[in-house]
Write a protein that holds these residues in place. Structure first.
Motif, mmCIF file in Angstrom:
data_model
loop_
_atom_site.group_PDB
_atom_site.id
_atom_site.type_symbol
_atom_site.label_atom_id
_atom_site.label_comp_id
_atom_site.label_asym_id
_atom_site.label_seq_id
_atom_site.Cartn_x
_atom_site.Cartn_y
_atom_site.Cartn_z
ATOM 1 N N LYS A 149 0.848 -1.200 0.000
ATOM 2 C CA LYS A 149 0.000 0.000 0.000
ATOM 3 C C LYS A 149 0.880 1.247 0.000
ATOM 4 O O LYS A 149 0.545 2.264 -0.616
ATOM 5 C CB LYS A 149 -0.939 -0.011 1.207
ATOM 6 C CG LYS A 149 -2.046 -1.043 1.104
ATOM 7 C CD LYS A 149 -3.021 -0.958 2.259
ATOM 8 C CE LYS A 149 -4.143 -1.979 2.110
ATOM 9 N NZ LYS A 149 -5.103 -1.923 3.246
ATOM 10 N N GLY A 150 2.009 1.144 0.674
ATOM 11 C CA GLY A 150 2.962 2.253 0.662
ATOM 12 C C GLY A 150 3.551 2.471 -0.719
ATOM 13 O O GLY A 150 3.860 3.608 -1.110
ATOM 14 N N GLU A 151 3.698 1.387 -1.490
ATOM 15 C CA GLU A 151 4.205 1.502 -2.846
ATOM 16 C C GLU A 151 3.210 2.212 -3.752
ATOM 17 O O GLU A 151 3.592 2.962 -4.645
ATOM 18 C CB GLU A 151 4.543 0.123 -3.403
ATOM 19 C CG GLU A 151 5.723 -0.539 -2.729
ATOM 20 C CD GLU A 151 6.975 0.324 -2.764
ATOM 21 O OE1 GLU A 151 7.539 0.501 -3.856
ATOM 22 O OE2 GLU A 151 7.362 0.851 -1.705
ATOM 23 N N ILE A 152 1.912 1.978 -3.526
ATOM 24 C CA ILE A 152 0.886 2.685 -4.297
ATOM 25 C C ILE A 152 0.957 4.182 -3.983
ATOM 26 O O ILE A 152 0.832 5.025 -4.883
ATOM 27 C CB ILE A 152 -0.521 2.136 -3.978
ATOM 28 C CG1 ILE A 152 -0.681 0.720 -4.535
ATOM 29 C CG2 ILE A 152 -1.600 3.051 -4.538
ATOM 30 C CD1 ILE A 152 -0.677 0.623 -6.047
ATOM 31 N N VAL A 153 1.192 4.510 -2.721
ATOM 32 C CA VAL A 153 1.338 5.915 -2.323
ATOM 33 C C VAL A 153 2.537 6.537 -3.037
ATOM 34 O O VAL A 153 2.470 7.668 -3.535
ATOM 35 C CB VAL A 153 1.503 6.038 -0.789
ATOM 36 C CG1 VAL A 153 1.869 7.466 -0.398
ATOM 37 C CG2 VAL A 153 0.218 5.613 -0.084
ATOM 38 N N LEU A 154 3.641 5.784 -3.096
ATOM 39 C CA LEU A 154 4.841 6.288 -3.781
ATOM 40 C C LEU A 154 4.555 6.518 -5.269
ATOM 41 O O LEU A 154 4.969 7.531 -5.843
ATOM 42 C CB LEU A 154 5.991 5.295 -3.611
ATOM 43 C CG LEU A 154 7.296 5.684 -4.300
ATOM 44 C CD1 LEU A 154 8.486 5.495 -3.368
ATOM 45 C CD2 LEU A 154 7.516 4.861 -5.573
ATOM 46 N N CYS A 155 3.835 5.582 -5.889
ATOM 47 C CA CYS A 155 3.479 5.742 -7.310
ATOM 48 C C CYS A 155 2.617 6.981 -7.523
ATOM 49 O O CYS A 155 2.803 7.725 -8.491
ATOM 50 C CB CYS A 155 2.731 4.509 -7.808
ATOM 51 S SG CYS A 155 3.755 3.039 -7.977
ATOM 52 N N THR A 156 1.674 7.198 -6.616
ATOM 53 C CA THR A 156 0.806 8.373 -6.715
ATOM 54 C C THR A 156 1.647 9.649 -6.647
ATOM 55 O O THR A 156 1.403 10.611 -7.389
ATOM 56 C CB THR A 156 -0.240 8.362 -5.587
ATOM 57 O OG1 THR A 156 -1.037 7.179 -5.701
ATOM 58 C CG2 THR A 156 -1.140 9.588 -5.655
ATOM 59 N N LYS A 157 2.645 9.632 -5.798
ATOM 60 C CA LYS A 157 3.542 10.782 -5.659
ATOM 61 C C LYS A 157 4.274 11.055 -6.974
ATOM 62 O O LYS A 157 4.301 12.195 -7.468
ATOM 63 C CB LYS A 157 4.554 10.506 -4.547
ATOM 64 C CG LYS A 157 5.700 11.495 -4.468
ATOM 65 C CD LYS A 157 6.725 11.041 -3.438
ATOM 66 C CE LYS A 157 8.001 11.884 -3.517
ATOM 67 N NZ LYS A 157 9.035 11.406 -2.561
ATOM 68 N N ARG A 172 3.105 0.384 -10.978
ATOM 69 C CA ARG A 172 1.853 0.457 -10.223
ATOM 70 C C ARG A 172 0.964 -0.754 -10.530
ATOM 71 O O ARG A 172 0.347 -1.329 -9.630
ATOM 72 C CB ARG A 172 1.126 1.765 -10.546
ATOM 73 C CG ARG A 172 -0.097 2.018 -9.662
ATOM 74 C CD ARG A 172 -0.813 3.300 -10.030
ATOM 75 N NE ARG A 172 -1.891 3.576 -9.095
ATOM 76 C CZ ARG A 172 -1.870 4.509 -8.134
ATOM 77 N NH1 ARG A 172 -0.803 5.267 -7.994
ATOM 78 N NH2 ARG A 172 -2.899 4.681 -7.347
ATOM 79 N N ASP A 185 -10.657 1.411 -6.725
ATOM 80 C CA ASP A 185 -9.805 2.548 -6.345
ATOM 81 C C ASP A 185 -8.875 2.927 -7.484
ATOM 82 O O ASP A 185 -8.630 4.117 -7.743
ATOM 83 C CB ASP A 185 -8.989 2.210 -5.092
ATOM 84 C CG ASP A 185 -9.832 2.180 -3.829
ATOM 85 O OD1 ASP A 185 -10.984 2.653 -3.864
ATOM 86 O OD2 ASP A 185 -9.336 1.665 -2.800
#
Length: 300
Positions: A149-157, A172, A185
């Motif tokens: 889930k943290g990796e998805i946050v990084l991708c969003t960034k 992603r 989502d």
């Protein structure tokens, strides 16, 4: 090379110094008078950086060839990766070193994986489109210690910095698959990127990955409403920028998925609508939309 990771990345050892072309005292497309205007001290500083990089690179390549896997070399490789994240041989050497540490000291697995993810992120700050930095993250994820889930946050960034960074989109999708991330989502996320820019082909492509999976798991009553939403999103894109190809390409793919029209068999596992009358109804609706668009945009 004997230790090359997955074949999805090209060998690029011969490009190892490309990232440092900007450090050369004489550069392409720079007029001599502009070069001469650079203060002597600044030119000397750049030259020292080049010399340091070249010396460090030679030391590491020699150690790699001799099979040296010391703590010192491990640290030096990390330092050079931060200077040049597009040096494939360095990532190979780094992975070889990590595998030895994993085997000899299994208790360090989680901490070492976290450090490797940090190193990869530092590399991405240098070049957000580095094949090798993203691939290293995929490799670390395979060790099973990463917060996906943290990796998805990084991708969003990173997609916030560049919404067309297809390296990040690909990564992603990988995280989405292995992490069982909510498809709904992801659909909302791609829609937000399309709303920002209808010509974002990567965001449309992301939807072509998600939609079949959503439809495959949806109840029959939910299939057509979801399809209708997709056609409506496309209509908004067409009337916003009718000349952009991204939405038209996705529209053609969606028609193939729904009705089989123009579909390549290998791309479409199952046509959603098999009833001929319903297929004709969908096609007539889309034709009416195109005719409306042509009236509004005569040169479309």
């Amino acid at each position: 090379p004997p230790h090359s990771p997955a074949p999805l990345l090209p060998t690029a050892g011969h490009h190892s110094n490309l990232a440092f072309e900007s450090l050369r005292p004489i550069m392409h497309n720079v007029k001599r008078k502009d070069y001469e205007a650079v203060p002597e001290a600044e030119r000397e500083k750049k030259l020292q950086k080049v010399q340091h990089y070249t010396k460090l690179s030679k030391v590491i390549l020699k150690a790699h060839a001799e099979g040296v896997y010391s703590e010192k070399m491990f640290t030096l490789v990390g330092s050079l990766i931060q200077l040049n994240p597009d040096y494939y041989t360095l990532w190979n050497y780094r992975r070889d070193s990590c595998m030895r540490l994993f085997k000899e000291h299994s208790e360090v697995l989680k901490d070492l994986c976290a450090k490797e993810m940090k190193l990869s992120e530092l590399a991405l700050r240098k070049n957000p489109k580095s094949y090798y930095a993203w691939h290293h993250r995929v490799w670390i994820i395979s060790k099973g210690t990463t917060d996906l889930k943290g990796e998805i946050v990084l991708c969003t960034k990173y997609l916030g910095m560049d919404s067309r960074n297809f390296h990040c989109w690909n990564y992603r999708r990988y995280v989405m698959m292995v992490g069982k991330i909510s498809l709904r989502d992801e659909l909302k996320f791609s829609a937000s990127k399309i709303d920002d820019n209808f010509s974002n082909y990567s965001a449309w492509h992301h939807r072509s990955f998600i939609i079949p999976k959503l439809l495959g798991s949806a109840e029959s009553k939910d299939v057509m409403p979801l399809v209708k939403e997709e056609f409506e999103l496309l209509k908004q894109a067409f009337f916003t920028d009718p000349a952009d190809q991204s939405a038209w390409l996705y529209h053609r793919w969606l028609l193939g998925l729904v009705t089989g029209l123009g579909a390549i068999p290998s791309d479409i596992e199952k046509v959603l609508v098999t009833d001929t009358k319903q297929q004709i109804k969908i096609l007539e609706r889309e034709m009416a939309m195109v005719e409306e668009l042509l009236e509004a945009e005569e040169e479309c």
